[in-house]
Design a protein around this motif. Structure first.
Motif, short mmCIF file in Angstrom:
data_model
loop_
_atom_site.label_atom_id
_atom_site.label_comp_id
_atom_site.label_asym_id
_atom_site.label_seq_id
_atom_site.Cartn_x
_atom_site.Cartn_y
_atom_site.Cartn_z
N VAL A 404 0.84 -1.20 0.00
CA VAL A 404 0.00 0.00 0.00
C VAL A 404 0.88 1.26 0.00
CG1 VAL A 404 -1.70 1.33 1.32
CG2 VAL A 404 -1.91 -1.15 1.17
N LYS A 405 1.92 1.25 0.82
CA LYS A 405 2.81 2.40 0.90
C LYS A 405 3.53 2.62 -0.42
CE LYS A 405 6.02 4.55 4.17
NZ LYS A 405 6.77 4.35 5.44
N ALA A 406 3.84 1.53 -1.14
CA ALA A 406 4.50 1.65 -2.43
C ALA A 406 3.60 2.34 -3.45
CB ALA A 406 4.90 0.27 -2.94
N HIS A 407 2.32 1.97 -3.47
CA HIS A 407 1.37 2.66 -4.36
C HIS A 407 1.29 4.14 -4.01
CE1 HIS A 407 -0.52 -0.56 -6.71
NE2 HIS A 407 -0.51 -1.31 -5.63
N GLU A 408 1.22 4.43 -2.72
CA GLU A 408 1.09 5.82 -2.27
C GLU A 408 2.35 6.62 -2.63
OE1 GLU A 408 -0.32 9.35 -0.40
OE2 GLU A 408 -1.27 7.60 -1.34
N ALA A 409 3.51 6.00 -2.50
CA ALA A 409 4.76 6.69 -2.84
C ALA A 409 4.79 7.04 -4.33
CB ALA A 409 5.95 5.81 -2.48
N VAL A 410 4.39 6.10 -5.16
CA VAL A 410 4.37 6.37 -6.61
C VAL A 410 3.31 7.42 -6.94
CG1 VAL A 410 3.96 5.37 -8.89
CG2 VAL A 410 5.31 4.11 -7.20
N ARG A 411 2.17 7.37 -6.26
CA ARG A 411 1.14 8.39 -6.48
C ARG A 411 1.70 9.77 -6.19
NH1 ARG A 411 -2.22 11.81 -3.97
NH2 ARG A 411 -1.33 11.35 -1.91
N GLN A 412 2.35 9.91 -5.06
CA GLN A 412 2.90 11.22 -4.71
C GLN A 412 3.99 11.65 -5.69
OE1 GLN A 412 3.98 11.85 -0.62
NE2 GLN A 412 2.22 10.72 0.19
N ASN A 472 11.73 -1.23 -2.31
CA ASN A 472 12.47 -0.68 -3.45
C ASN A 472 11.64 0.36 -4.19
OD1 ASN A 472 14.61 -2.37 -2.94
ND2 ASN A 472 14.07 -3.88 -4.50
N ALA A 473 10.34 0.06 -4.36
CA ALA A 473 9.45 1.00 -5.06
C ALA A 473 9.38 2.32 -4.31
CB ALA A 473 8.05 0.38 -5.19
N ILE A 474 9.27 2.25 -2.99
CA ILE A 474 9.22 3.47 -2.17
C ILE A 474 10.51 4.27 -2.32
CG2 ILE A 474 9.06 4.33 0.20
CD1 ILE A 474 7.45 1.69 0.81
N ASN A 475 11.64 3.58 -2.27
CA ASN A 475 12.93 4.25 -2.39
C ASN A 475 13.09 4.91 -3.76
OD1 ASN A 475 13.44 3.25 0.15
ND2 ASN A 475 14.78 1.60 -0.54
N LEU A 476 12.69 4.22 -4.80
CA LEU A 476 12.82 4.76 -6.17
C LEU A 476 11.91 5.97 -6.37
CD1 LEU A 476 12.93 1.34 -8.03
CD2 LEU A 476 14.75 3.08 -8.12
N ALA A 477 10.68 5.89 -5.80
CA ALA A 477 9.77 7.03 -5.92
C ALA A 477 10.33 8.25 -5.20
CB ALA A 477 8.40 6.66 -5.35
N THR A 488 6.27 13.15 3.73
CA THR A 488 4.83 12.82 3.64
C THR A 488 4.59 11.31 3.63
OG1 THR A 488 4.96 12.99 1.23
CG2 THR A 488 4.27 14.95 2.43
N LEU A 489 5.64 10.52 3.62
CA LEU A 489 5.49 9.07 3.69
C LEU A 489 5.85 8.52 5.06
CD1 LEU A 489 7.06 8.05 0.25
CD2 LEU A 489 4.65 7.91 0.89
N GLU A 490 6.19 9.42 5.99
CA GLU A 490 6.55 8.98 7.33
C GLU A 490 5.32 8.59 8.14
OE1 GLU A 490 8.66 12.20 9.08
OE2 GLU A 490 10.53 11.84 7.96
#
Length: 544
Positions: A404-412, A472-477, A488-490
């Motif tokens: 879920v956090k990965a989707h949100e990171a890419v959204r942002q 990895n997705a979160i880090n790349l975003a 904003t992802l904390e």
């Protein structure tokens, strides 16, 4: 004569004993395959599609088959059971549905299912499956099928694992046409009986001889591609292969792809192997689908997630792929050994296989497990199962939250308006790739119905990899935005993106409801529509 053996007598006894022992060892190392009884039921193929046709012929098997009708809390295990609780609802644990015996939610639900499948029919409704005898009834009622329209929104393929009627329908309509037909074309009473044509005898047996057979067209084709002729399989192998007709991962073929083929026909992604990495590699073939998203051209995707704009894969229920190289599958244990244990006829004590497909945990004596583990108590065996399931469930929740956090990171990152990394476009595509892979690996274990027990090592390893891909997705975003979205992802993901508890086709018609969650705003409000179907009847016909 002395009461003691003479040396010659002793030598003879030892020699005979060694010979007998060697013969026994040879026999044990080459145990012949059990021979099934021969039958001639005189049933035609058409008659055999009806479960009730076998009631008088095989009363014990039929009675236990009808035991699959049982539902309610007393048939639940610690993590499941044949009860249709909402698999995303961990809130209404003590709330009962209208039947008074089935809970709405459960403590071991997965609260983010509607978020993760947003934009795909699974987000409308996903319940724990009831017994096989409810397969037809429940698919007619489930909100994934559009009962508000003359078009179901899903093809006839969705019948594939619900009824033994498939070979008949394919023969009548043609293999090239049937799979992409409208699901609604086959739902009326003149086409199918909810009680008599659900998963039953003819799904796994030749109605006349009662030999185990493969009736699944997709499984037959998948085995042929791997050079396997199921007609040459041992009876023990068949006692698992008949389950592999449905308890597997699959996808609907995309005729618009470069590979072409029959539109919407089910295909098992086994070409590279049966493990998650093998299947994901299969889905990475750029000739398999018709996706046009940058970086994903030609790949297969079940849908595009509206929040992260990622082409997604929806895993099904890979029990067979998980079990086959787990501790039991690798040891030659068949699915039927655990889920169809032998019982005794009360009148003549003859042995027969139970046809109530259920968890061994529901038997207080753990009889299925103690066929092999006779040195262990039922309490010990149950504790081992539940302990394994708890460990897998805990990691499943971690993988779910990170997805879920990965989707949100890419959204942002997609909506970020500040100074971007010079490789922004490539980093976004790379992040989406990790979102796709992370969620697919999570979903393979989420959809697999043993909560990891069929193969604990594979389950935990798959979830560990899922967590890595999502991170990895979160880090790349974050890298794509020069880490500006980091703040904003904390915090707790449940505060950042709350689980969507309720969502349905009817709710998507309500503009006010569609403003209640920031992720729902990425979906269109659908036009108001009246319900067209109520199980097997048109609503208009019911009103008359």
């Amino acid at each position: 004569m002395s009461k003691l053996f003479s040396f010659r007598q002793m030598k003879y006894i030892v020699t005979v004993g060694l010979i007998v022992g060697l013969v026994s060892l040879v026999a044990c190392s080459d145990t012949p395959d059990p021979v099934a009884p021969k039958y001639n039921t005189n049933l035609t193929a058409e008659e055999g599609l009806n479960a009730s046709a076998f009631e008088k012929l095989f009363p014990n098997q039929y009675k236990t088959y009808r035991d699959n009708d049982q539902t309610g809390v007393k048939h639940m295990t610690d993590f499941g059971g044949p009860v249709a609780w909402r698999k995303n609802d961990n809130v209404n644990v003590n709330v009962m549905r209208a039947d008074g015996i089935t809970p709405e939610g459960f403590k071991h639900a997965q609260p983010y299912l509607k978020n993760l499948w947003l934009g795909y029919p699974f987000s409308y409704e996903y319940n724990k499956a009831r017994g096989h005898t409810y397969a037809v009834h429940d698919i007619l009622e489930i909100d994934r099928i559009n009962n508000y329209s003359e078009k179901a929104g899903l093809p006839a393929t969705c019948w594939n694992c619900k009824t033994p009627n498939i070979p008949k329908w394919v023969k009548e309509n043609g293999d090239d046409k049937f799979w992409s037909m409208n699901f609604h074309d086959f739902r009326t009473k003149d086409k199918i009986s909810m009680k008599d044509n659900s998963i039953s005898c003819a799904t796994c047996h030749d109605p006349k001889t009662m030999e185990l057979v493969i009736t699944s067209i997709p499984l037959n084709e998948a085995l042929l591609k791997k050079g396997i002729d199921w007609k040459k399989a041992s009876r023990n192998e068949m006692r698992s292969l008949v389950c592999a007709q449905c308890h597997v991962e699959y996808y609907f073929n995309e005729a618009k792809s470069k590979n072409g083929g029959i539109d919407k026909k089910p295909v098992f992604p086994w070409a590279n192997g049966f493990d998650p990495q093998d299947m994901y590699e299969y889905y990475s073939d750029p000739n398999l689908g018709a996706t046009k998203n940058p970086g994903f051209e030609g790949l297969f995707a079940d849908w595009i997630h509206p929040v992260s704009k990622t082409p997604m894969l929806k895993a099904q229920h890979p029990e067979y792929e998980t079990f086959m190289n787990g501790p039991h599958g690798a040891a030659g244990v068949a699915c039927a050994d655990c889920h169809m244990p032998y019982r005794r006829d009360a009148s003549d004590n003859r042995k027969f296989s139970s046809h109530q497909w259920t968890s061994p945990l529901l038997d207080p004596k753990m009889a299925a497990c103690r066929q092999c583990h006779s040195d262990k108590t039922p309490e010990f065996l149950k504790e081992r199962v539940v302990n394994t399931q708890q460990k897998v469930y805990d990691q499943l929740m971690v993988a779910q939250d990170l997805s879920v956090k990965a989707h949100e990171a890419v959204r942002q990152a997609l909506e970020f308006e500040g100074a971007k990394n010079e490789k922004y476009g490539d980093l976004i595509i790379a992040a989406q790739e990790q979102v796709r892979k992370g969620q697919f690996f999570w979903d393979l274990i989420s959809a697999e119905n043993s909560v990891g027990f069929h193969n604990p090592t594979k389950a935990l390893n798959t979830l560990a990899e899922s967590q890595q891909y999502s991170q990895n997705a979160i880090n790349l975003a974050m890298q794509a935005t020069n880490y500006e979205i980091g703040k904003t992802l904390e915090g707790d993901i449940k505060e950042l993106v709350p689980p969507i508890l309720k969502f349905s086709r009817e709710l998507q018609m309500d503009p006010e409801f569609m403003q209640t969650h920031k992720w729902l705003k990425y979906l269109p409000v659908t036009p108001k529509a009246e319900r067209v179907w109520n199980l097997q009847e048109k609503v208009s016909a019911v009103k008359q």
